[in-house]
Scaffold this motif. Structure first.
Motif, short mmCIF file in Angstrom:
data_model
loop_
_atom_site.label_atom_id
_atom_site.label_comp_id
_atom_site.label_asym_id
_atom_site.label_seq_id
_atom_site.Cartn_x
_atom_site.Cartn_y
_atom_site.Cartn_z
N ALA A 83 50.86 43.60 50.51
CA ALA A 83 50.94 42.56 49.65
C ALA A 83 49.41 42.07 49.37
O ALA A 83 49.06 41.62 48.12
N LEU A 84 48.60 42.11 50.16
CA LEU A 84 47.13 41.59 49.89
C LEU A 84 46.55 42.75 48.77
O LEU A 84 45.79 42.31 48.02
N ASP A 85 46.96 44.18 49.20
CA ASP A 85 46.56 44.95 48.09
C ASP A 85 47.17 44.81 46.70
O ASP A 85 46.25 45.20 45.75
N ALA A 86 48.21 44.51 46.49
CA ALA A 86 49.00 44.05 45.41
C ALA A 86 48.28 42.95 44.53
O ALA A 86 48.18 43.02 43.14
N PHE A 87 47.82 42.21 45.10
CA PHE A 87 46.95 40.84 44.67
C PHE A 87 45.66 40.66 44.94
O PHE A 87 44.85 39.67 45.03
#
Length: 109
Positions: A15-19
């Motif tokens: 999730a952190l990578d996606a945003f």
């Protein structure tokens, strides 16, 4: 309490990578990706307590800026626009801060 004791560490990283890019944060997609949307109210409340850095019972705008760091130390800061949009989406009573019930409602949207 570490966020990884509530949520799956791999889900948090994805999730952190996606945003990771500035102005890409979407709270609905983020909460879904980290698995928070499927959690019980008690588990959502535990996440709220981690994000409420000053233990005031509310997540204020200044704390919101660092919300991704609450999930992992290498999370980025939200931009001013992302912070204001996040606050606007969650702050149902207009007091400028997010209470636990407002946070839980936002997560479950």
């Amino acid at each position: 309490m570490a966020m990884s004791s509530i949520l799956n560490a791999d889900d948090i990283k994805k999730a952190l990578d996606a945003f990771a890019v500035a102005d890409s944060f979407n709270h609905k997609k983020f909460f879904e990706m980290v698995g928070l949307k499927a959690k019980s109210f008690d588990e959502v409340k535990k996440v709220f307590l981690v994000l409420d850095a000053d233990n005031s019972g509310f997540i204020e705008e200044e704390e919101l800026k660092f919300v991704l760091k609450g999930f992992a130390k290498d999370g980025r800061d939200l931009t001013d626009k992302e912070t204001k949009d996040f606050l606007k989406a969650a702050d149902k009573d207009g007091d400028g801060k997010i209470g636990v019930d407002e946070f839980a409602s936002l997560v479950k949207e």
